[in-house]
Write a protein that holds these residues in place. Sequence first.
Motif, PDB file in Angstrom:
ATOM      1  N   ALA A 240       0.768  -1.096   0.245  1.00 57.80           N
ATOM      2  CA  ALA A 240       0.302   0.017  -0.042  1.00 57.80           C
ATOM      3  C   ALA A 240       0.322   1.531   0.280  1.00 57.80           C
ATOM      4  CB  ALA A 240      -0.902  -0.012   1.562  1.00 57.80           C
ATOM      5  N   PHE A 241       2.097   1.408  -1.197  1.00 59.03           N
ATOM      6  CA  PHE A 241       2.784   2.686  -1.293  1.00 59.03           C
ATOM      7  C   PHE A 241       2.275   3.947  -1.442  1.00 59.03           C
ATOM      8  CE2 PHE A 241       5.177   5.435  -4.020  1.00 59.03           C
ATOM      9  CZ  PHE A 241       6.459   5.942  -2.399  1.00 59.03           C
ATOM     10  N   ARG A 242       1.046   3.772  -1.969  1.00 55.34           N
ATOM     11  CA  ARG A 242      -0.323   5.392  -2.529  1.00 55.34           C
ATOM     12  C   ARG A 242      -0.290   5.789  -0.827  1.00 55.34           C
ATOM     13  NH1 ARG A 242      -1.434   6.615  -7.782  1.00 55.34           N
ATOM     14  NH2 ARG A 242      -4.054   7.295  -6.770  1.00 55.34           N
ATOM     15  N   ALA A 243      -1.207   4.534  -0.188  1.00 52.97           N
ATOM     16  CA  ALA A 243      -1.528   5.449   1.079  1.00 52.97           C
ATOM     17  C   ALA A 243      -0.455   5.647   1.972  1.00 52.97           C
ATOM     18  CB  ALA A 243      -2.597   4.211   1.843  1.00 52.97           C
ATOM     19  N   VAL A 244       0.359   4.623   2.088  1.00 50.77           N
ATOM     20  CA  VAL A 244       1.886   5.643   2.529  1.00 50.77           C
ATOM     21  C   VAL A 244       2.318   7.243   2.400  1.00 50.77           C
ATOM     22  CG1 VAL A 244       4.374   4.489   3.748  1.00 50.77           C
ATOM     23  CG2 VAL A 244       2.111   2.926   3.486  1.00 50.77           C
ATOM     24  N   ALA A 245       2.253   7.006   0.835  1.00 53.74           N
ATOM     25  CA  ALA A 245       3.326   8.691   0.497  1.00 53.74           C
ATOM     26  C   ALA A 245       1.896   9.344   0.656  1.00 53.74           C
ATOM     27  CB  ALA A 245       2.514   7.584  -1.193  1.00 53.74           C
ATOM     28  N   ARG A 246       1.015   9.392   0.709  1.00 50.67           N
ATOM     29  CA  ARG A 246      -0.185   9.805   1.628  1.00 50.67           C
ATOM     30  C   ARG A 246       0.194  11.188   1.783  1.00 50.67           C
ATOM     31  NH1 ARG A 246      -3.561   7.034  -2.721  1.00 50.67           N
ATOM     32  NH2 ARG A 246      -4.175   6.288  -1.579  1.00 50.67           N
ATOM     33  N   ARG A 247       0.168   9.447   3.310  1.00 48.35           N
ATOM     34  CA  ARG A 247       0.545   9.682   4.471  1.00 48.35           C
ATOM     35  C   ARG A 247       1.744  10.180   4.785  1.00 48.35           C
ATOM     36  NH1 ARG A 247      -1.637   8.039   9.276  1.00 48.35           N
ATOM     37  NH2 ARG A 247      -3.609   7.608   8.269  1.00 48.35           N
ATOM     38  N   ALA A 248       2.983   9.981   4.558  1.00 48.40           N
ATOM     39  CA  ALA A 248       4.101  10.994   4.332  1.00 48.40           C
ATOM     40  C   ALA A 248       3.850  12.071   3.531  1.00 48.40           C
ATOM     41  CB  ALA A 248       5.133  10.059   3.532  1.00 48.40           C
ATOM     42  N   ASP A 249       3.407  12.611   2.759  1.00 54.36           N
ATOM     43  CA  ASP A 249       3.009  13.798   2.509  1.00 54.36           C
ATOM     44  C   ASP A 249       2.450  14.563   3.309  1.00 54.36           C
ATOM     45  OD1 ASP A 249       2.887  16.182  -0.331  1.00 54.36           O
ATOM     46  OD2 ASP A 249       0.700  15.991   0.467  1.00 54.36           O
ATOM     47  N   ARG A 250       1.283  14.721   3.631  1.00 58.63           N
ATOM     48  CA  ARG A 250       0.483  14.987   5.445  1.00 58.63           C
ATOM     49  C   ARG A 250       1.886  15.499   6.406  1.00 58.63           C
ATOM     50  NH1 ARG A 250      -3.805  12.138   3.731  1.00 58.63           N
ATOM     51  NH2 ARG A 250      -3.899  10.943   5.867  1.00 58.63           N
ATOM     52  N   ARG A 251       2.433  14.030   6.668  1.00 55.69           N
ATOM     53  CA  ARG A 251       3.220  14.135   7.860  1.00 55.69           C
ATOM     54  C   ARG A 251       4.324  15.775   6.885  1.00 55.69           C
ATOM     55  NH1 ARG A 251       2.736  11.671  11.869  1.00 55.69           N
ATOM     56  NH2 ARG A 251       4.953  11.912  12.686  1.00 55.69           N
ATOM     57  N   SER A 252       5.098  15.969   6.077  1.00 53.89           N
ATOM     58  CA  SER A 252       6.373  16.120   5.580  1.00 53.89           C
ATOM     59  C   SER A 252       5.954  17.486   5.414  1.00 53.89           C
ATOM     60  CB  SER A 252       6.293  15.640   4.783  1.00 53.89           C
ATOM     61  OG  SER A 252       5.962  16.309   3.718  1.00 53.89           O
ATOM     62  N   ALA A 253       4.481  18.047   5.399  1.00 48.67           N
ATOM     63  CA  ALA A 253       3.946  19.376   5.467  1.00 48.67           C
ATOM     64  C   ALA A 253       4.254  20.775   5.591  1.00 48.67           C
ATOM     65  CB  ALA A 253       2.489  19.642   5.439  1.00 48.67           C
ATOM     66  N   SER A 254       4.869  20.451   7.356  1.00 42.57           N
ATOM     67  CA  SER A 254       5.497  21.482   8.128  1.00 42.57           C
ATOM     68  C   SER A 254       7.035  21.516   8.091  1.00 42.57           C
ATOM     69  CB  SER A 254       4.963  20.721   9.643  1.00 42.57           C
ATOM     70  OG  SER A 254       5.473  19.612   9.829  1.00 42.57           O
ATOM     71  N   ARG A 255       7.730  20.635   7.065  1.00 46.59           N
ATOM     72  CA  ARG A 255       8.899  20.843   6.216  1.00 46.59           C
ATOM     73  C   ARG A 255       9.133  21.533   5.614  1.00 46.59           C
ATOM     74  NH1 ARG A 255      14.550  17.693   8.206  1.00 46.59           N
ATOM     75  NH2 ARG A 255      15.917  18.695   6.723  1.00 46.59           N
ATOM     76  N   THR A 256       9.198  23.099   5.562  1.00 46.54           N
ATOM     77  CA  THR A 256       9.311  24.255   4.423  1.00 46.54           C
ATOM     78  C   THR A 256      10.228  24.743   3.923  1.00 46.54           C
ATOM     79  OG1 THR A 256       8.824  25.657   6.253  1.00 46.54           O
ATOM     80  CG2 THR A 256       7.310  24.954   5.699  1.00 46.54           C
ATOM     81  N   ASP A 257      11.206  23.860   4.393  1.00 47.65           N
ATOM     82  CA  ASP A 257      12.782  24.107   4.215  1.00 47.65           C
ATOM     83  C   ASP A 257      12.662  23.009   2.490  1.00 47.65           C
ATOM     84  OD1 ASP A 257      12.613  21.472   4.498  1.00 47.65           O
ATOM     85  OD2 ASP A 257      14.476  22.309   5.430  1.00 47.65           O
ATOM     86  N   GLU A 258      13.615  23.062   1.705  1.00 44.17           N
ATOM     87  CA  GLU A 258      13.991  22.287   0.558  1.00 44.17           C
ATOM     88  C   GLU A 258      13.903  20.816   0.573  1.00 44.17           C
ATOM     89  OE1 GLU A 258      14.450  22.234  -3.722  1.00 44.17           O
ATOM     90  OE2 GLU A 258      13.870  24.125  -2.353  1.00 44.17           O
ATOM     91  N   ILE A 259      14.264  20.597   1.616  1.00 40.91           N
ATOM     92  CA  ILE A 259      13.950  19.022   1.649  1.00 40.91           C
ATOM     93  C   ILE A 259      13.220  18.523   1.396  1.00 40.91           C
ATOM     94  CG2 ILE A 259      14.661  17.147   3.300  1.00 40.91           C
ATOM     95  CD1 ILE A 259      17.291  18.001   2.010  1.00 40.91           C
ATOM     96  N   GLY A 260      11.935  19.168   2.370  1.00 44.52           N
ATOM     97  CA  GLY A 260      10.591  19.426   2.566  1.00 44.52           C
ATOM     98  C   GLY A 260       9.894  19.155   1.430  1.00 44.52           C
ATOM     99  N   ARG A 261      10.167  20.239   0.280  1.00 40.22           N
ATOM    100  CA  ARG A 261       9.075  20.375  -0.590  1.00 40.22           C
ATOM    101  C   ARG A 261      10.157  19.333  -1.867  1.00 40.22           C
ATOM    102  NH1 ARG A 261      10.417  25.611   0.254  1.00 40.22           N
ATOM    103  NH2 ARG A 261      12.357  25.915  -0.383  1.00 40.22           N
ATOM    104  N   GLU A 262      11.487  18.927  -1.409  1.00 40.63           N
ATOM    105  CA  GLU A 262      11.728  17.781  -2.332  1.00 40.63           C
ATOM    106  C   GLU A 262      11.284  16.702  -2.454  1.00 40.63           C
ATOM    107  OE1 GLU A 262      13.753  16.790  -5.821  1.00 40.63           O
ATOM    108  OE2 GLU A 262      13.986  18.068  -5.580  1.00 40.63           O
ATOM    109  N   PHE A 263      11.144  16.246  -1.056  1.00 32.41           N
ATOM    110  CA  PHE A 263      10.010  15.125  -0.883  1.00 32.41           C
ATOM    111  C   PHE A 263       9.021  14.835  -1.469  1.00 32.41           C
ATOM    112  CE2 PHE A 263       8.096  12.367   2.368  1.00 32.41           C
ATOM    113  CZ  PHE A 263       8.661  11.804   2.199  1.00 32.41           C
ATOM    114  N   ARG A 264       7.917  15.868  -1.276  1.00 32.67           N
ATOM    115  CA  ARG A 264       6.661  15.957  -1.719  1.00 32.67           C
ATOM    116  C   ARG A 264       6.985  16.048  -3.375  1.00 32.67           C
ATOM    117  NH1 ARG A 264       6.878  19.055   3.063  1.00 32.67           N
ATOM    118  NH2 ARG A 264       7.103  20.836   1.938  1.00 32.67           N
ATOM    119  N   ARG A 265       7.963  16.733  -4.067  1.00 36.54           N
ATOM    120  CA  ARG A 265       7.868  16.206  -5.606  1.00 36.54           C
ATOM    121  C   ARG A 265       8.192  14.595  -5.213  1.00 36.54           C
ATOM    122  NH1 ARG A 265      10.064  21.706  -5.386  1.00 36.54           N
ATOM    123  NH2 ARG A 265      12.015  20.688  -4.889  1.00 36.54           N
ATOM    124  N   PHE A 266       9.153  13.975  -4.976  1.00 32.49           N
ATOM    125  CA  PHE A 266       9.714  12.937  -4.782  1.00 32.49           C
ATOM    126  C   PHE A 266       8.281  12.259  -4.748  1.00 32.49           C
ATOM    127  CE2 PHE A 266      10.534   9.021  -2.478  1.00 32.49           C
ATOM    128  CZ  PHE A 266      11.497   8.232  -3.405  1.00 32.49           C
TER     129      PHE A 266
END
Length: 324
Positions: A240-266
């Motif tokens: 269930a990577f899609r479900a994990v990816a959606r949850r990880a995307d939400r969890r990473s929202a508070s990280r607004t630096d380039e690492i967080g943005r690149e992770f969400r693009r990934f």
Amino acid sequence: MTTGRWLTAEGAALARQVLRRLADDGDLAGLALPVVEGRPDLRELPGGGLITGDARLAGLDLRRAWLFQALIEHTELTGCRLDGADLSGTVLAGGSVTGCSMTGAKANDLLIADGHWEGVDLTGARANHVTAERTTFVRCTFPRLAKAEFRACSFEECRFTGPVRDCQFLAAPRDVFRDEERAPGDRGAALREFAPGERGDAFRDVEFASDDLRDTEFHGMDFESVRFPESDRLIVIPRAFRAVARRADRRSASRTDEIGREFRRFLSSQSLQRPEKSETAGWAIDRRGLGDIAGFAAETLYVAQNELRAELVDSPPENVVGGP
């Protein structure tokens, strides 16, 4: 026996007879062929460009045979030895390969389509740029792979013995249950996505012996009893990577630096933008290709995975059978 036996006038005439029989129905009865270990001796046969269709090739010794750029269609290969054979650029389409040995073969640019391979040993073969489509592999042993693509294939009880670099394992495109189709706040839907499902494009009881998966992608493939080496180099989400990816995307929202943005693009490129992703599909990646986001990606994805697992255990939906 050496290649020289096919170069004499008598040998060349015999080779032509053999190739005609192979191109017809594969019946070599009546030809003056020596026997090696119970098999007709076709070692080092000069068969480049061979074309077969609706043939049955059984129990042949084709070690070190020259079969490059052959077209083998709707043909059954059973119990043959092709160790060290040159299969470069060969097409095997619409048939089956069963109980054959291809150790040390030259298999670069091999194309496999609409087939069934069972009990095939490719250990030590050179297998760059292999392409396979709509084929089932059962109890097969794969060599080191580079720049290979497997599309709409399934693997059962197989073993990948070496590095798997710059390869793609792609499920057939399919309709998926998208975020926007879910009712707002439908937590049950997210949990159902984390439950196992019935899939055709899958790894079932498969082992990857090497942790070198650099630049290799898994898209839409179910992981059922898939074993990877214990290694910090890999990130593995077995279901269930899609479900994990959606949850990880939400969890990473508070990280607004380039690492967080690149992770969400990934995440978007690996899951949300991939229509062939099923909701049960697993995923794995070699961290060495992630650069600066590797550590954050591993931590966030594993936390998201564990959260979903805990939620499913605490409140399993009615239509879930088994757990993650």
